[in-house]
Design a protein around this motif. Structure first.
Motif, PDB file in Angstrom:
ATOM      1  N   MET A  73       0.827  -1.185   0.000  1.00 18.17           N
ATOM      2  CA  MET A  73       0.000   0.000   0.000  1.00 18.17           C
ATOM      3  C   MET A  73       0.869   1.245   0.000  1.00 18.17           C
ATOM      4  SD  MET A  73      -3.558  -0.119   1.995  1.00 18.17           S
ATOM      5  CE  MET A  73      -4.438  -1.643   1.744  1.00 18.17           C
ATOM      6  N   ASN A  74       0.218   2.346  -0.251  1.00 14.09           N
ATOM      7  CA  ASN A  74       0.890   3.626  -0.279  1.00 14.09           C
ATOM      8  C   ASN A  74       1.579   3.891   1.061  1.00 14.09           C
ATOM      9  OD1 ASN A  74       1.173   6.521   0.102  1.00 14.09           O
ATOM     10  ND2 ASN A  74      -0.039   6.751  -1.739  1.00 14.09           N
ATOM     11  N   CYS A  75       2.768   4.445   1.022  1.00 15.91           N
ATOM     12  CA  CYS A  75       3.501   4.705   2.269  1.00 15.91           C
ATOM     13  C   CYS A  75       2.846   5.815   3.091  1.00 15.91           C
ATOM     14  CB  CYS A  75       4.956   5.024   1.968  1.00 15.91           C
ATOM     15  SG  CYS A  75       5.197   6.498   0.972  1.00 15.91           S
ATOM     16  N   GLU A  76       1.918   6.561   2.494  1.00 12.13           N
ATOM     17  CA  GLU A  76       1.201   7.608   3.220  1.00 12.13           C
ATOM     18  C   GLU A  76      -0.022   7.060   3.954  1.00 12.13           C
ATOM     19  OE1 GLU A  76       2.020  10.970   3.477  1.00 12.13           O
ATOM     20  OE2 GLU A  76       3.889  10.231   2.639  1.00 12.13           O
ATOM     21  N   PHE A  77      -0.486   5.875   3.568  1.00 15.11           N
ATOM     22  CA  PHE A  77      -1.705   5.299   4.135  1.00 15.11           C
ATOM     23  C   PHE A  77      -1.713   5.264   5.660  1.00 15.11           C
ATOM     24  CE2 PHE A  77      -4.072   1.489   5.514  1.00 15.11           C
ATOM     25  CZ  PHE A  77      -5.354   1.872   5.130  1.00 15.11           C
ATOM     26  N   PRO A  78      -0.674   4.747   6.309  1.00 17.36           N
ATOM     27  CA  PRO A  78      -0.690   4.712   7.777  1.00 17.36           C
ATOM     28  C   PRO A  78      -0.869   6.101   8.400  1.00 17.36           C
ATOM     29  CG  PRO A  78       1.071   3.336   6.954  1.00 17.36           C
ATOM     30  CD  PRO A  78       0.541   4.112   5.782  1.00 17.36           C
ATOM     31  N   LYS A  79      -0.167   7.080   7.862  1.00 15.47           N
ATOM     32  CA  LYS A  79      -0.258   8.442   8.384  1.00 15.47           C
ATOM     33  C   LYS A  79      -1.654   9.018   8.145  1.00 15.47           C
ATOM     34  CE  LYS A  79       3.119  11.084   7.174  1.00 15.47           C
ATOM     35  NZ  LYS A  79       3.990  12.018   6.440  1.00 15.47           N
ATOM     36  N   ILE A  80      -2.214   8.734   6.984  1.00 15.31           N
ATOM     37  CA  ILE A  80      -3.530   9.257   6.639  1.00 15.31           C
ATOM     38  C   ILE A  80      -4.602   8.715   7.582  1.00 15.31           C
ATOM     39  CG2 ILE A  80      -5.353   9.198   4.873  1.00 15.31           C
ATOM     40  CD1 ILE A  80      -3.019   9.368   2.780  1.00 15.31           C
ATOM     41  N   ILE A  81      -4.601   7.400   7.815  1.00  8.21           N
ATOM     42  CA  ILE A  81      -5.651   6.848   8.676  1.00  8.21           C
ATOM     43  C   ILE A  81      -5.472   7.282  10.127  1.00  8.21           C
ATOM     44  CG2 ILE A  81      -6.212   4.957   7.130  1.00  8.21           C
ATOM     45  CD1 ILE A  81      -4.753   3.055   9.054  1.00  8.21           C
ATOM     46  N   SER A  82      -4.243   7.427  10.543  1.00 10.74           N
ATOM     47  CA  SER A  82      -3.988   7.902  11.902  1.00 10.74           C
ATOM     48  C   SER A  82      -4.461   9.348  12.054  1.00 10.74           C
ATOM     49  CB  SER A  82      -2.495   7.794  12.222  1.00 10.74           C
ATOM     50  OG  SER A  82      -2.232   8.282  13.507  1.00 10.74           O
ATOM     51  N   GLN A 122      -7.438  -3.429  18.852  1.00  8.02           N
ATOM     52  CA  GLN A 122      -6.673  -2.182  18.895  1.00  8.02           C
ATOM     53  C   GLN A 122      -5.246  -2.422  18.396  1.00  8.02           C
ATOM     54  OE1 GLN A 122      -6.648  -0.189  22.689  1.00  8.02           O
ATOM     55  NE2 GLN A 122      -5.259   1.409  21.996  1.00  8.02           N
ATOM     56  N   ALA A 123      -4.704  -3.591  18.701  1.00  6.13           N
ATOM     57  CA  ALA A 123      -3.342  -3.907  18.258  1.00  6.13           C
ATOM     58  C   ALA A 123      -3.262  -3.931  16.732  1.00  6.13           C
ATOM     59  CB  ALA A 123      -2.900  -5.248  18.830  1.00  6.13           C
ATOM     60  N   LEU A 124      -4.281  -4.502  16.090  1.00  2.00           N
ATOM     61  CA  LEU A 124      -4.267  -4.557  14.629  1.00  2.00           C
ATOM     62  C   LEU A 124      -4.392  -3.161  14.040  1.00  2.00           C
ATOM     63  CD1 LEU A 124      -4.137  -6.176  12.045  1.00  2.00           C
ATOM     64  CD2 LEU A 124      -6.612  -6.568  12.232  1.00  2.00           C
ATOM     65  N   LEU A 125      -5.285  -2.339  14.594  1.00  2.00           N
ATOM     66  CA  LEU A 125      -5.405  -0.964  14.106  1.00  2.00           C
ATOM     67  C   LEU A 125      -4.090  -0.218  14.301  1.00  2.00           C
ATOM     68  CD1 LEU A 125      -7.064   1.274  12.844  1.00  2.00           C
ATOM     69  CD2 LEU A 125      -7.932   1.842  15.128  1.00  2.00           C
ATOM     70  N   SER A 126      -3.447  -0.439  15.414  1.00  2.00           N
ATOM     71  CA  SER A 126      -2.150   0.181  15.669  1.00  2.00           C
ATOM     72  C   SER A 126      -1.137  -0.230  14.604  1.00  2.00           C
ATOM     73  CB  SER A 126      -1.637  -0.212  17.055  1.00  2.00           C
ATOM     74  OG  SER A 126      -0.337   0.281  17.264  1.00  2.00           O
ATOM     75  N   ILE A 185       2.996  -1.361   9.949  1.00  2.00           N
ATOM     76  CA  ILE A 185       3.589  -2.679  10.202  1.00  2.00           C
ATOM     77  C   ILE A 185       2.856  -3.746   9.406  1.00  2.00           C
ATOM     78  CG2 ILE A 185       3.956  -4.447  11.985  1.00  2.00           C
ATOM     79  CD1 ILE A 185       4.233  -2.059  13.998  1.00  2.00           C
ATOM     80  N   ARG A 186       1.531  -3.578   9.305  1.00  2.00           N
ATOM     81  CA  ARG A 186       0.698  -4.514   8.544  1.00  2.00           C
ATOM     82  C   ARG A 186      -0.107  -3.748   7.514  1.00  2.00           C
ATOM     83  NH1 ARG A 186      -2.173  -8.963  11.735  1.00  2.00           N
ATOM     84  NH2 ARG A 186      -2.732  -9.485   9.601  1.00  2.00           N
ATOM     85  N   GLU A 187      -0.512  -4.444   6.458  1.00  2.00           N
ATOM     86  CA  GLU A 187      -1.366  -3.856   5.433  1.00  2.00           C
ATOM     87  C   GLU A 187      -2.743  -4.486   5.508  1.00  2.00           C
ATOM     88  OE1 GLU A 187       0.481  -4.310   1.633  1.00  2.00           O
ATOM     89  OE2 GLU A 187       2.027  -2.829   2.076  1.00  2.00           O
ATOM     90  N   CYS A 188      -3.755  -3.666   5.303  1.00  2.00           N
ATOM     91  CA  CYS A 188      -5.120  -4.185   5.347  1.00  2.00           C
ATOM     92  C   CYS A 188      -5.556  -4.650   3.963  1.00  2.00           C
ATOM     93  CB  CYS A 188      -6.077  -3.117   5.875  1.00  2.00           C
ATOM     94  SG  CYS A 188      -6.358  -1.727   4.763  1.00  2.00           S
ATOM     95  N   GLY A 189      -6.629  -5.409   3.936  1.00  2.00           N
ATOM     96  CA  GLY A 189      -7.202  -5.866   2.680  1.00  2.00           C
ATOM     97  C   GLY A 189      -8.154  -4.830   2.098  1.00  2.00           C
ATOM     98  N   LEU A 190      -8.621  -5.111   0.897  1.00  2.36           N
ATOM     99  CA  LEU A 190      -9.514  -4.179   0.220  1.00  2.36           C
ATOM    100  C   LEU A 190     -10.849  -4.016   0.943  1.00  2.36           C
ATOM    101  CD1 LEU A 190      -8.876  -5.168  -3.494  1.00  2.36           C
ATOM    102  CD2 LEU A 190      -7.989  -3.193  -2.257  1.00  2.36           C
TER     103      LEU A 190
END
Length: 97
Positions: free
Chosen positions: A1-10, A31-35, A41-46
């Motif tokens: 996924m885009n490297c900005e994705f984690p920052k965007i969702i946070s 909460q651990a998975l959302l973190s 650290i992890r990528e989510c599915g579609l």
């Protein structure tokens, strides 16, 4: 996924004043998975991407950091608009006769 994705969702979560714990509960994950998603650290599915889009009321493009220039109309939409304009012109020309 885009490297900005984690920052965007946070940032979305924080801007809405939602705790990570509450967002995780609302989204049906730990909460651990959302973190892990927020730290990249992890990528989510579609399916989850769509769920986030609905939850934060943004487009998937926004979540992924993809944006089109503000004044750009997609080619398929522009093509459809041109066809509609031609049909409208024909109708108007026939009515004025």
């Amino acid at each position: 996924m885009n490297c900005e994705f984690p920052k965007i969702i946070s940032n979305l979560r924080k801007s809405k004043g939602i705790s990570q714990k509450q967002a995780a509960i609302d989204l049906g994950i730990s909460q651990a998975l959302l973190s892990h998603y927020e730290k990249g650290i992890r990528e989510c599915g579609l399916d989850f991407l769509i769920k986030l889009s609905d939850y934060y009321e943004v487009t998937c493009d926004e979540l992924l950091g993809v944006s089109a220039p503000a004044n750009t109309i997609p080619k398929d939409v522009l093509s459809s608009l041109k066809k509609i304009a031609k049909e409208a012109e024909k109708i108007l020309n026939n009515q004025s006769l």
